[in-house]
Enzyme design. Sequence first.
Site, PDB file in Angstrom:
ATOM      1  CD  GLN A  20      -4.035  12.187   7.488  1.00  0.00           C
ATOM      2  OE1 GLN A  20      -3.970  11.545   6.331  1.00  0.00           O
ATOM      3  NE2 GLN A  20      -4.994  13.035   7.839  1.00  0.00           N
ATOM      4  CG  HIS A 114      -2.220  10.081   2.004  1.00  0.00           C
ATOM      5  ND1 HIS A 114      -3.223   9.518   2.177  1.00  0.00           N
ATOM      6  CD2 HIS A 114      -2.345  11.301   2.596  1.00  0.00           C
ATOM      7  CE1 HIS A 114      -4.151  10.178   2.356  1.00  0.00           C
ATOM      8  NE2 HIS A 114      -3.871  11.210   2.665  1.00  0.00           N
ATOM      9  CG  ASN A 158      -4.525  10.866  -1.105  1.00  0.00           C
ATOM     10  OD1 ASN A 158      -5.323  10.126  -0.992  1.00  0.00           O
ATOM     11  ND2 ASN A 158      -4.576  11.968   0.016  1.00  0.00           N
ATOM     12  CD  GLU A 159      -7.644  14.006  -1.272  1.00  0.00           C
ATOM     13  OE1 GLU A 159      -7.254  14.953  -0.855  1.00  0.00           O
ATOM     14  OE2 GLU A 159      -8.575  13.302  -0.870  1.00  0.00           O
TER      15      GLU A 159
END
Length: 434
Positions: A20, A114, A158-159
């Site tokens: 990101q 991620h 992540n998630e």
Amino acid sequence: MGNDAFRFSMSLGAASAATQIEGGSLGHSWNGWYEKGRIHDGSDPARADDHYARWREDVALMKDMGLQDYRLGVEWARIQPAEGQVDGAALRHYRRLLLALREAGIRPVLTLHHFTNPGWFEAKGGFANKENIPLFLRFVRVVVRALGDLVSEYITINEPNVYATFGYLYGDWPPGHKSLAETLRVISNMAACHVLAYKTIHRMRSSMSKTSCGLPGETRVSFAHHMRVFAPEDPVNPLHRITARVTRWAFQGAVAQAFLFGKFMAPLQKPFYIKPGLYCDFHAVNYYTRSTISRPGDGVRAGAPVNDLGWEIYPEGIAQCAADMFILAPMPIYITENGTCDNEDTFRARYIYDHLKVLAESNLPIKRYYHWCFCDNFEWLEGESARFGLVHIDYDTQKRTVKKSGDFYKKIIEAGGVTQAIYDEFVAGQAYHY
Ligand code: BGC
């Protein structure tokens, strides 16, 4: 202290993810998704915040803001551009970054995965294929061998629930599949990856000798769990209540059991070699919103305050989710993400204030709070159009400008809480949208 003031004992930082912010055409899954025209505003993750080149400026800004903690990620496709290859220059880059954070007095926690896969891993079926689990573990070993003396705390994945749901159930994210069976396979395989990575990181760090940089801190490993409150739209409607409970179990509860305890309960599939145990050293909770449920899927409560993406703002939920994890295992809690899309920065300070207040008033052992995020960045499907940062990015010039919410964050870190004067200056005049 005035009526609106409060103090907190947790430390405050910010979170980010490599894809990101870094920029770069690396042939990874999100570079590929952009090439397929799938980013809503057409923005290219190869641009992002150009943080890979501008990291010194960004660390200086973090230091100036007084951040105590920083959650950063490594980009797998950069470190392993092809299967079996390791790019030493990329690892040296991350070493320099970690050293700079240490010099700035900012404690790092490192995320290994991620959302983004190298193209070669994706081509082999990614996490949907259990044969690929060793490939992820090889990457974990490469990272810990190269960086393990500089960072003691890790988020393996992540998630996983968000990654699997968006990529394999809804088909909105790469690889764009729509299969419940595959979604469950991905979560199960990721949980196996987490458990094995947990053991690997502990084993490797405990046998690493002290280098000139030292081995700072006790090894701590977790996964970042995306949590939300699932509330029935009509609290007395049995169908709404059951749907909310089932959704909560499938999206959150079953995932927590597998990652925390190696317990694979329906609807997940147990790999024979994973034994039940405790596979996290702290809880890592990512919290943004509440979902109001009347049927399977997601909904927003009528009349509730919402952010610029239409997500409900529900501060009480942050403690409810943290408590759900604490009940499962009494361990320290890090809020590893919390933030909001507020493109004009008109209510972010209030959002932070409200969430921190709920945390400070809870009796939970909340040790850290990582705001999502430091700079505006590439927000997956929304691209550059959704701004979550404490720092504004002008994507054309890459100029960084600290927002008013960034000034607020700096002041509350300095003060160890929100004083009445800080509240009056930054929060009192802000209101949510409905
Ligand atoms: C993700 C971040 C994302 C944020 C806001 C979280 O679920 O981990 O990568 O930017 O939500 O959407």
